[in-house]
Scaffold this motif. Structure first.
Motif, PDB file in Angstrom:
ATOM      1  N   LEU A  14      25.556  34.408  34.639  1.00  0.00           N
ATOM      2  CA  LEU A  14      26.436  35.717  34.953  1.00  0.00           C
ATOM      3  C   LEU A  14      26.656  36.137  33.351  1.00  0.00           C
ATOM      4  O   LEU A  14      26.726  35.227  32.461  1.00  0.00           O
ATOM      5  N   SER A  15      26.977  37.377  33.312  1.00  0.00           N
ATOM      6  CA  SER A  15      27.384  38.062  32.103  1.00  0.00           C
ATOM      7  C   SER A  15      28.772  37.411  31.681  1.00  0.00           C
ATOM      8  O   SER A  15      29.553  37.140  32.451  1.00  0.00           O
ATOM      9  N   GLU A  16      28.939  37.603  30.256  1.00  0.00           N
ATOM     10  CA  GLU A  16      30.158  36.938  29.662  1.00  0.00           C
ATOM     11  C   GLU A  16      31.277  38.072  30.151  1.00  0.00           C
ATOM     12  O   GLU A  16      32.539  37.171  30.521  1.00  0.00           O
ATOM     13  N   ALA A  17      31.232  39.348  30.559  1.00  0.00           N
ATOM     14  CA  ALA A  17      32.374  39.736  31.007  1.00  0.00           C
ATOM     15  C   ALA A  17      32.777  39.523  32.400  1.00  0.00           C
ATOM     16  O   ALA A  17      33.971  39.336  32.902  1.00  0.00           O
ATOM     17  N   ALA A  18      31.572  39.269  33.381  1.00  0.00           N
ATOM     18  CA  ALA A  18      31.950  38.900  34.686  1.00  0.00           C
ATOM     19  C   ALA A  18      32.532  37.417  34.754  1.00  0.00           C
ATOM     20  O   ALA A  18      33.329  37.258  35.521  1.00  0.00           O
ATOM     21  N   SER A  20      34.230  35.838  32.241  1.00  0.00           N
ATOM     22  CA  SER A  20      35.767  35.883  31.930  1.00  0.00           C
ATOM     23  C   SER A  20      36.585  36.609  32.974  1.00  0.00           C
ATOM     24  O   SER A  20      37.832  36.227  33.220  1.00  0.00           O
ATOM     25  N   GLU A  21      36.070  37.660  33.783  1.00  0.00           N
ATOM     26  CA  GLU A  21      37.025  38.262  34.735  1.00  0.00           C
ATOM     27  C   GLU A  21      37.214  37.340  35.776  1.00  0.00           C
ATOM     28  O   GLU A  21      38.329  37.067  36.429  1.00  0.00           O
ATOM     29  N   LEU A  22      36.058  36.539  36.297  1.00  0.00           N
ATOM     30  CA  LEU A  22      36.340  35.547  37.322  1.00  0.00           C
ATOM     31  C   LEU A  22      37.156  34.384  36.946  1.00  0.00           C
ATOM     32  O   LEU A  22      37.920  33.916  37.538  1.00  0.00           O
ATOM     33  N   VAL A  23      37.280  33.731  35.428  1.00  0.00           N
ATOM     34  CA  VAL A  23      38.019  32.926  35.262  1.00  0.00           C
ATOM     35  C   VAL A  23      39.262  33.298  35.308  1.00  0.00           C
ATOM     36  O   VAL A  23      40.362  32.364  35.538  1.00  0.00           O
ATOM     37  N   GLN A  24      39.822  34.557  34.952  1.00  0.00           N
ATOM     38  CA  GLN A  24      40.979  35.201  34.665  1.00  0.00           C
ATOM     39  C   GLN A  24      41.645  35.097  36.215  1.00  0.00           C
ATOM     40  O   GLN A  24      42.986  34.843  36.305  1.00  0.00           O
ATOM     41  N   GLN A  25      40.764  35.652  37.387  1.00  0.00           N
ATOM     42  CA  GLN A  25      41.211  35.579  38.551  1.00  0.00           C
ATOM     43  C   GLN A  25      41.681  34.444  39.052  1.00  0.00           C
ATOM     44  O   GLN A  25      42.531  34.239  39.899  1.00  0.00           O
ATOM     45  N   CYS A  26      40.883  33.436  38.729  1.00  0.00           N
ATOM     46  CA  CYS A  26      41.017  32.074  39.148  1.00  0.00           C
ATOM     47  C   CYS A  26      42.324  31.591  38.665  1.00  0.00           C
ATOM     48  O   CYS A  26      43.242  30.924  39.234  1.00  0.00           O
ATOM     49  N   GLU A  27      42.741  31.820  37.205  1.00  0.00           N
ATOM     50  CA  GLU A  27      43.895  31.481  36.787  1.00  0.00           C
ATOM     51  C   GLU A  27      45.055  32.163  37.325  1.00  0.00           C
ATOM     52  O   GLU A  27      46.232  31.553  37.576  1.00  0.00           O
ATOM     53  N   GLU A  28      45.122  33.397  37.727  1.00  0.00           N
ATOM     54  CA  GLU A  28      46.082  34.121  38.441  1.00  0.00           C
ATOM     55  C   GLU A  28      46.343  33.576  39.572  1.00  0.00           C
ATOM     56  O   GLU A  28      47.521  33.369  40.121  1.00  0.00           O
ATOM     57  N   GLN A  29      45.302  33.363  40.450  1.00  0.00           N
ATOM     58  CA  GLN A  29      45.311  32.742  41.770  1.00  0.00           C
ATOM     59  C   GLN A  29      45.979  31.109  41.583  1.00  0.00           C
ATOM     60  O   GLN A  29      46.919  31.012  42.544  1.00  0.00           O
ATOM     61  N   ALA A  79      36.727  42.266  42.516  1.00  0.00           N
ATOM     62  CA  ALA A  79      36.189  43.352  42.942  1.00  0.00           C
ATOM     63  C   ALA A  79      34.707  43.886  41.990  1.00  0.00           C
ATOM     64  O   ALA A  79      34.385  44.917  42.358  1.00  0.00           O
ATOM     65  N   ASN A  80      34.481  43.023  41.132  1.00  0.00           N
ATOM     66  CA  ASN A  80      33.242  43.270  40.379  1.00  0.00           C
ATOM     67  C   ASN A  80      32.127  42.912  41.209  1.00  0.00           C
ATOM     68  O   ASN A  80      31.982  42.126  41.913  1.00  0.00           O
ATOM     69  N   ALA A  81      31.202  43.887  41.241  1.00  0.00           N
ATOM     70  CA  ALA A  81      30.025  43.989  41.941  1.00  0.00           C
ATOM     71  C   ALA A  81      28.969  42.665  41.562  1.00  0.00           C
ATOM     72  O   ALA A  81      28.540  42.153  42.493  1.00  0.00           O
ATOM     73  N   GLU A  82      29.117  42.323  40.628  1.00  0.00           N
ATOM     74  CA  GLU A  82      28.142  41.101  39.675  1.00  0.00           C
ATOM     75  C   GLU A  82      28.528  39.913  40.311  1.00  0.00           C
ATOM     76  O   GLU A  82      27.789  39.154  40.923  1.00  0.00           O
ATOM     77  N   ILE A  83      29.848  39.809  40.200  1.00  0.00           N
ATOM     78  CA  ILE A  83      30.302  38.560  40.899  1.00  0.00           C
ATOM     79  C   ILE A  83      30.146  38.363  42.389  1.00  0.00           C
ATOM     80  O   ILE A  83      29.620  37.347  43.040  1.00  0.00           O
ATOM     81  N   LEU A  84      30.371  39.622  43.082  1.00  0.00           N
ATOM     82  CA  LEU A  84      30.228  39.412  44.289  1.00  0.00           C
ATOM     83  C   LEU A  84      28.845  39.188  44.860  1.00  0.00           C
ATOM     84  O   LEU A  84      28.416  38.254  45.866  1.00  0.00           O
ATOM     85  N   LEU A  85      27.743  39.801  44.164  1.00  0.00           N
ATOM     86  CA  LEU A  85      26.262  39.563  44.381  1.00  0.00           C
ATOM     87  C   LEU A  85      25.979  38.268  43.982  1.00  0.00           C
ATOM     88  O   LEU A  85      25.313  37.418  44.885  1.00  0.00           O
ATOM     89  N   HIS A  86      26.675  37.646  42.772  1.00  0.00           N
ATOM     90  CA  HIS A  86      26.167  36.313  42.752  1.00  0.00           C
ATOM     91  C   HIS A  86      26.776  35.185  43.834  1.00  0.00           C
ATOM     92  O   HIS A  86      25.931  34.272  44.259  1.00  0.00           O
TER      93      HIS A  86
END
Length: 266
Positions: A14-18, A20-29, A79-86
């Motif tokens: 995954l890209s670094e932006a995707a 970091s976004e996934l890690v942030q969502q996991c921390e929020e949840q 909501a990131n398309a790259e994360i959903l595709l992964h």
């Protein structure tokens, strides 16, 4: 399988932006989960003595929560398309691996069923051959039954009876010849002995031959099987009786030594 592993390695990048976004969502949840857990602990009533009421209240709360979850529509966390595709690629690769295992099991089961089918077909062919042979035998018996009438069967039976009677007479004649040759009448034997030794032997003229003794014993067994014993009188020469007893041709009566019968040979 190599393509699936390559796709998995490609999907794991995954890209670094995707990322970091996934890690942030996991921390929020995770933070939200801790908050809900703390609220549940604070709202939980104190342990009371009435455990039945407490169990009923917990069951009602669980039922209400279940209905709430069932009425909610599922939504994706990211909501990131790259994360959903992964995530989609990972699920697809996992599904492909499971389907490959299912295909392998189905092929093994198919081969086993094919082998069983071949064995069953071979067994069926053997049974068909047996059935054909049985039908041919039945047809042959039916033809023979139609060919030979009752009259022919009667004539054939009479011919067999005549043949058996002739064979019996032949056996009796052979037995008489053998006895006459090897076991002559007592008078002849005594006369020859008297001529050789010049000793006067007095033998009764009423003595019967060994063949006559055997005939009397056989007639007694056939006519009165319930009482097969014959009484020994002066016409039975004692050496003949002793020879029959010694060689197991005749046996004495258990209570009367002057009675003998023919041995049972069957």
């Amino acid at each position: 399988m190599g393509e699936v592993r390559a796709d998995r390695r490609a999907a794991g990048q995954l890209s670094e932006a995707a990322e970091s976004e996934l890690v942030q969502q996991c921390e929020e949840q995770f933070a939200q989960l801790e908050k809900l857990q703390n609220e549940i602990i604070l709202c939980e009533p104190d342990i009371c003595e009435n455990h039945q009421e407490q169990s009923v209240s917990r069951l009602a709360a669980t039922d209400a929560e279940l209905k709430l979850w069932m009425s909610m529509q599922p939504s994706s966390l990211a909501a990131n398309a790259e994360i959903l595709l992964h995530a989609g690629k990972d699920e697809m690769l996992k599904l492909c691996s499971e389907l490959e295992m299912v295909v392998s099991c189905c092929e093994a089961k198919r081969d086993k069923l094919r082998e069983t089918k071949e064995l069953e077909q071979k067994w069926l062919e053997e049974k068909k051959q047996v059935l054909l042979a049985a039908n041919d035998h039945i047809e042959r018996l039916r033809v023979e039954k139609e060919k030979y009438s009752e009259h022919n069967i009667l004539l054939e039976t009479k011919a067999k009876i005549q043949k058996m009677k002739a064979y019996q007479e032949q056996l009796m004649e052979s037995l008489g010849d053998i006895l006459e040759k090897h076991v002559p009448l007592p008078q002849d034997e005594s006369t020859a002995s008297k001529k050789k030794k010049n000793i006067p032997l007095k033998i009764s003229e009423d003595l019967v031959s060994l063949s006559k003794i055997l005939e009397v014993l056989m007639d007694k067994v056939m006519n009165t099987p319930h009482d097969p014993y014959v009484t020994i009188d002066h016409t039975f020469w004692p050496p003949y009786v002793e020879m029959l007893l010694r060689y197991g041709i005749a046996v004495r009566h258990q209570e009367n030594n002057f009675k003998i019968r023919l041995e049972t040979f069957f």
